[in-house]
Design an enzyme around this catalytic site. Structure first.
Site, PDB file in Angstrom:
ATOM      1  N   ASP A   1       0.853  -1.196   0.000  1.00  0.00           N
ATOM      2  CA  ASP A   1       0.000   0.000   0.000  1.00  0.00           C
ATOM      3  C   ASP A   1       0.888   1.244   0.000  1.00  0.00           C
ATOM      4  O   ASP A   1       1.902   1.297   0.688  1.00  0.00           O
ATOM      5  CB  ASP A   1      -0.922  -0.005   1.229  1.00  0.00           C
ATOM      6  CG  ASP A   1      -2.050   1.000   1.102  1.00  0.00           C
ATOM      7  OD1 ASP A   1      -3.212   0.562   0.977  1.00  0.00           O
ATOM      8  OD2 ASP A   1      -1.786   2.231   1.123  1.00  0.00           O
ATOM      9  N   ASN A  58     -13.023  -3.216   2.128  1.00  0.00           N
ATOM     10  CA  ASN A  58     -14.032  -2.170   2.116  1.00  0.00           C
ATOM     11  C   ASN A  58     -14.803  -2.318   0.821  1.00  0.00           C
ATOM     12  O   ASN A  58     -14.238  -2.168  -0.261  1.00  0.00           O
ATOM     13  CB  ASN A  58     -13.370  -0.791   2.215  1.00  0.00           C
ATOM     14  CG  ASN A  58     -12.590  -0.638   3.512  1.00  0.00           C
ATOM     15  OD1 ASN A  58     -13.070  -1.014   4.571  1.00  0.00           O
ATOM     16  ND2 ASN A  58     -11.388  -0.107   3.428  1.00  0.00           N
ATOM     17  N   HIS A  76     -10.259  -5.277  -3.604  1.00  0.00           N
ATOM     18  CA  HIS A  76      -8.957  -5.507  -2.982  1.00  0.00           C
ATOM     19  C   HIS A  76      -9.140  -5.889  -1.523  1.00  0.00           C
ATOM     20  O   HIS A  76     -10.111  -5.501  -0.886  1.00  0.00           O
ATOM     21  CB  HIS A  76      -8.049  -4.280  -3.090  1.00  0.00           C
ATOM     22  CG  HIS A  76      -8.668  -3.002  -2.593  1.00  0.00           C
ATOM     23  ND1 HIS A  76      -9.564  -2.278  -3.344  1.00  0.00           N
ATOM     24  CD2 HIS A  76      -8.525  -2.342  -1.423  1.00  0.00           C
ATOM     25  CE1 HIS A  76      -9.939  -1.205  -2.675  1.00  0.00           C
ATOM     26  NE2 HIS A  76      -9.336  -1.219  -1.489  1.00  0.00           N
TER      27      HIS A  76
HETATM   28  P1  5GP Z   1      -9.879   1.402   0.192  1.00  0.00           P
HETATM   29  O1  5GP Z   1     -10.297   2.561   1.051  1.00  0.00           O
HETATM   30  O2  5GP Z   1     -10.434   1.507  -1.203  1.00  0.00           O
HETATM   31  O3  5GP Z   1     -10.176   0.091   0.849  1.00  0.00           O
HETATM   32  O4  5GP Z   1      -8.299   1.458   0.128  1.00  0.00           O
HETATM   33  C1  5GP Z   1      -7.571   1.909  -0.974  1.00  0.00           C
HETATM   34  C2  5GP Z   1      -6.100   1.801  -0.624  1.00  0.00           C
HETATM   35  O5  5GP Z   1      -5.360   1.982  -1.804  1.00  0.00           O
HETATM   36  C3  5GP Z   1      -5.598   2.858   0.389  1.00  0.00           C
HETATM   37  O6  5GP Z   1      -5.053   2.177   1.518  1.00  0.00           O
HETATM   38  C4  5GP Z   1      -4.559   3.639  -0.398  1.00  0.00           C
HETATM   39  O7  5GP Z   1      -3.442   4.019   0.393  1.00  0.00           O
HETATM   40  C5  5GP Z   1      -4.165   2.665  -1.502  1.00  0.00           C
HETATM   41  N1  5GP Z   1      -3.733   3.299  -2.733  1.00  0.00           N
HETATM   42  C6  5GP Z   1      -4.365   4.292  -3.425  1.00  0.00           C
HETATM   43  N2  5GP Z   1      -3.708   4.604  -4.542  1.00  0.00           N
HETATM   44  C7  5GP Z   1      -2.616   3.785  -4.580  1.00  0.00           C
HETATM   45  C8  5GP Z   1      -1.545   3.632  -5.511  1.00  0.00           C
HETATM   46  O8  5GP Z   1      -1.459   4.308  -6.547  1.00  0.00           O
HETATM   47  N3  5GP Z   1      -0.616   2.686  -5.224  1.00  0.00           N
HETATM   48  C9  5GP Z   1      -0.686   1.916  -4.111  1.00  0.00           C
HETATM   49  N4  5GP Z   1       0.280   1.011  -3.913  1.00  0.00           N
HETATM   50  N5  5GP Z   1      -1.689   2.033  -3.208  1.00  0.00           N
HETATM   51  C10 5GP Z   1      -2.635   2.962  -3.435  1.00  0.00           C
END
Ligand code: 5GP
Length: 128
Positions: free
Chosen positions: A33, A95, A108
């Site tokens: 992440d 989520n 994810h």
């Molecule tokens: P969600 O809230 O959708 O469950 O989590 C999305 C996750 O994706 C977050 O923890 C955020 O830090 C991660 N994330 C967002 N954009 C990127 C990216 O471009 N690269 C990586 N490695 N993680 C990302």
């Protein structure tokens, strides 16, 4: 909501945006992440175009679903949090949808660990 083929994780799968890969299999990719919330914070995603958990569980093949879970385990082992590898355990978080604050519209699972991560949920004000 329709799947957006240009969401950030789809672009990572296509190699258009770099990631720090942890491991990869036929149907699944695991990478760090970008904004880790724990010493170990890995995202595991299917390579296929699934919006959220609902879409994945309903539409993915058995092979994709099995591969996904095995890759979660491989990521946990590689990052040293799996108890069978001498680690101290990990939490899986998904989520799915607006109430869960899903930010990236590609299914994810977060693998978090490497230190105690606290209780699962804390009570919060409605709407917070
Ligand atoms: P969600 O809230 O959708 O469950 O989590 C999305 C996750 O994706 C977050 O923890 C955020 O830090 C991660 N994330 C967002 N954009 C990127 C990216 O471009 N690269 C990586 N490695 N993680 C990302």
């Amino acid at each position: 909501m329709a799947y957006d083929t240009n969401n950030i994780f789809a672009r990572i799968v296509r190699g258009e945006i770099p990631c720090k890969k942890v491991c990869e299999s036929a149907h699944t990719l695991a990478f760090e992440d970008i904004n880790p919330q724990a010493p170990v914070h890995v995202l595991v995603i299917p390579k296929g175009p699934y919006l959220n958990h609902e879409a994945f569980a309903a539409n993915a093949s058995d092979a994709e679903i099995a591969d996904f879970h095995r890759t979660i385990l491989e990521a946990a082992r590689k990052t040293g949090v799996a108890e069978g590898e001498g680690g101290n355990g990990y939490r899986l978080i998904t989520n799915s949808g607006p109430d869960a604050h899903q930010e990236v519209p590609h299914y994810h699972v977060h693998v978090v660990g490497g230190a105690p991560v606290g209780r699962m949920l804390s009570r919060r004000r409605e709407g917070a």
